[in-house]
Scaffold this active site. Structure first.
Site, PDB file in Angstrom:
ATOM      1  N   ARG A   1      71.965  48.751  44.674  1.00 51.22           N
ATOM      2  CA  ARG A   1      71.293  47.604  45.276  1.00 51.22           C
ATOM      3  C   ARG A   1      72.180  46.773  46.138  1.00 51.22           C
ATOM      4  O   ARG A   1      72.130  46.237  47.299  1.00 51.22           O
ATOM      5  CB  ARG A   1      70.390  46.965  44.420  1.00 51.22           C
ATOM      6  CG  ARG A   1      69.199  47.557  43.698  1.00 51.22           C
ATOM      7  CD  ARG A   1      68.575  46.766  42.675  1.00 51.22           C
ATOM      8  NE  ARG A   1      68.754  45.321  42.986  1.00 51.22           N
ATOM      9  CZ  ARG A   1      68.875  44.285  42.102  1.00 51.22           C
ATOM     10  NH1 ARG A   1      69.440  44.940  40.877  1.00 51.22           N
ATOM     11  NH2 ARG A   1      68.747  43.124  42.041  1.00 51.22           N
TER      12      ARG A   1
ATOM     13  N   ARG B   1      62.149  42.145  47.147  1.00 56.49           N
ATOM     14  CA  ARG B   1      63.231  42.908  46.451  1.00 56.49           C
ATOM     15  C   ARG B   1      64.074  41.768  46.044  1.00 56.49           C
ATOM     16  O   ARG B   1      64.073  40.198  46.348  1.00 56.49           O
ATOM     17  CB  ARG B   1      64.294  43.350  47.465  1.00 56.49           C
ATOM     18  CG  ARG B   1      63.884  44.640  48.022  1.00 56.49           C
ATOM     19  CD  ARG B   1      64.956  45.141  48.915  1.00 56.49           C
ATOM     20  NE  ARG B   1      65.917  45.578  48.277  1.00 56.49           N
ATOM     21  CZ  ARG B   1      66.462  46.694  47.828  1.00 56.49           C
ATOM     22  NH1 ARG B   1      65.429  47.710  47.940  1.00 56.49           N
ATOM     23  NH2 ARG B   1      67.508  47.317  47.302  1.00 56.49           N
TER      24      ARG B   1
ATOM     25  N   ASN C   1      53.459  35.013  57.148  1.00 58.44           N
ATOM     26  CA  ASN C   1      54.592  33.869  56.908  1.00 58.44           C
ATOM     27  C   ASN C   1      55.316  34.053  58.260  1.00 58.44           C
ATOM     28  O   ASN C   1      55.723  33.048  58.715  1.00 58.44           O
ATOM     29  CB  ASN C   1      55.084  33.917  55.587  1.00 58.44           C
ATOM     30  CG  ASN C   1      54.382  33.149  54.505  1.00 58.44           C
ATOM     31  OD1 ASN C   1      54.217  32.013  54.661  1.00 58.44           O
ATOM     32  ND2 ASN C   1      53.952  33.800  53.633  1.00 58.44           N
TER      33      ASN C   1
ATOM     34  N   HIS D   1      56.792  31.685  47.221  1.00 57.88           N
ATOM     35  CA  HIS D   1      56.224  32.433  46.031  1.00 57.88           C
ATOM     36  C   HIS D   1      54.739  31.766  45.900  1.00 57.88           C
ATOM     37  O   HIS D   1      54.651  30.737  46.208  1.00 57.88           O
ATOM     38  CB  HIS D   1      56.870  31.953  44.951  1.00 57.88           C
ATOM     39  CG  HIS D   1      56.745  32.793  43.562  1.00 57.88           C
ATOM     40  ND1 HIS D   1      56.648  34.283  43.568  1.00 57.88           N
ATOM     41  CD2 HIS D   1      55.720  32.316  42.729  1.00 57.88           C
ATOM     42  CE1 HIS D   1      55.912  34.643  42.434  1.00 57.88           C
ATOM     43  NE2 HIS D   1      55.337  33.615  41.854  1.00 57.88           N
TER      44      HIS D   1
ATOM     45  N   GLU E   1      51.074  28.436  52.472  1.00 58.97           N
ATOM     46  CA  GLU E   1      52.110  28.936  52.389  1.00 58.97           C
ATOM     47  C   GLU E   1      52.553  28.694  54.030  1.00 58.97           C
ATOM     48  O   GLU E   1      53.696  28.341  54.590  1.00 58.97           O
ATOM     49  CB  GLU E   1      52.128  30.319  52.110  1.00 58.97           C
ATOM     50  CG  GLU E   1      51.929  30.790  50.711  1.00 58.97           C
ATOM     51  CD  GLU E   1      52.150  32.120  50.413  1.00 58.97           C
ATOM     52  OE1 GLU E   1      52.915  33.145  51.230  1.00 58.97           O
ATOM     53  OE2 GLU E   1      51.178  32.498  49.685  1.00 58.97           O
TER      54      GLU E   1
ATOM     55  N   ASP F   1      62.538  33.998  41.188  1.00 56.17           N
ATOM     56  CA  ASP F   1      61.528  33.132  41.454  1.00 56.17           C
ATOM     57  C   ASP F   1      62.221  31.842  40.567  1.00 56.17           C
ATOM     58  O   ASP F   1      61.151  31.076  40.144  1.00 56.17           O
ATOM     59  CB  ASP F   1      60.029  33.225  41.301  1.00 56.17           C
ATOM     60  CG  ASP F   1      59.736  34.605  42.007  1.00 56.17           C
ATOM     61  OD1 ASP F   1      59.878  34.521  43.203  1.00 56.17           O
ATOM     62  OD2 ASP F   1      58.837  35.500  41.354  1.00 56.17           O
TER      63      ASP F   1
ATOM     64  N   ASN G   1      63.374  31.367  49.615  1.00 58.25           N
ATOM     65  CA  ASN G   1      61.877  32.074  49.400  1.00 58.25           C
ATOM     66  C   ASN G   1      60.652  31.571  49.252  1.00 58.25           C
ATOM     67  O   ASN G   1      60.547  30.354  48.960  1.00 58.25           O
ATOM     68  CB  ASN G   1      62.411  32.924  47.796  1.00 58.25           C
ATOM     69  CG  ASN G   1      61.149  33.942  47.588  1.00 58.25           C
ATOM     70  OD1 ASN G   1      60.545  34.750  48.431  1.00 58.25           O
ATOM     71  ND2 ASN G   1      60.865  33.765  46.303  1.00 58.25           N
TER      72      ASN G   1
END
Ligand code: GAR
Length: 220
Positions: free
Chosen positions: A67, A93, A16, A111, A176, A147, A109
């Protein structure tokens, strides 16, 4: 036209990332990748960045005890490189509020499923095993869920009778590589309006195929 500054987060192969680099180099995407950040050492995405002279930074989670600390370092690197929009491109992550608050509705993002179906990991295999007739991919803004953020664009691909999960994954990946540069260009053009869960696109084109059937309809 002013180009937007991208920071791309990766964890793996970076196909991507490559599609975004290619779109920029072909003059189709008004953006500059200021930095690529990986949380995994030695991945192909880092090599791809170097090949195209893009600054690449490894931030190894092993060096951080929480994190939040890790995300603070990510934010620092993104800010140093004057990033406007953060692109998660196979970044495996979950983001903490540290990163989300530093870039509110400025993190995208991708997916490999038609959200909200099949959230999480290994979703091409899960969609295949479930027996869906269509799957696809989704670009969305990141939020605190996994997501779950507002959807910008989706692409649909058929699942064939004689398919394999691997063939389906490749078919999805091809889409994508088309929808991610498009989503970023919508953003660069200021054409995305966020209204709660809905993302409106100003002046969208006309859909060629408003209805799809798989298997194809015969007498109906
Ligand atoms: C892509 O299929 C992307 O959608 C997926 O990881 C792959 C990365 O490929 N992301 C997720 O599953 C995130 N939940 P790439 O490194 O070749 O771009």
């Amino acid at each position: 036209m002013k180009k937007i500054n991208l920071g791309v987060l990766v964890s793996g192969g970076g196909s991507n990332l490559q599609s975004i680099i290619d779109s920029i180099e072909r003059g189709r995407l008004d953006a500059v990748i200021r930095v690529v950040i990986s949380n995994v050492p030695g991945v192909r995405a880092l090599e791809r960045s170097k090949t195209h002279n893009i600054p690449a930074v490894l931030i190894d989670p092993e060096n951080f005890s929480t994190r939040e600390e890790f995300d603070r370092e990510v934010v620092a690197v993104l800010k140093i490189h004057c990033v406007d929009l953060v692109i998660m491109a196979g970044f495996m992550r979950i983001l903490t509020p540290v990163l989300l608050k530093a870039f509110p509705m400025k993190i995208m993002n991708i997916h490999p499923a038609l959200l909200p179906s099949f959230q999480g990991l290994h979703v091409q295999q899960k969609a295949f095993d479930y027996g869906v007739k269509f799957s696809g991919c989704t670009v969305h803004f990141a939020d605190e869920g996994v997501d779950t953020g507002p959807i910008i664009i989706q692409a649909v691909v058929p699942v064939y009778d004689d398919d394999t999960a691997d063939a389906l994954q490749q078919r999805i990946l091809k889409e994508e590589h088309r929808i991610y540069p498009q989503a970023i260009q919508f953003y660069a053009d200021g054409r995305l309006e966020i209204d709660g869960r809905k993302v409106h696109i100003k002046d969208p084109g006309t859909m060629e195929t408003p209805g799809m059937h798989n298997p194809p309809l015969e007498k109906f």
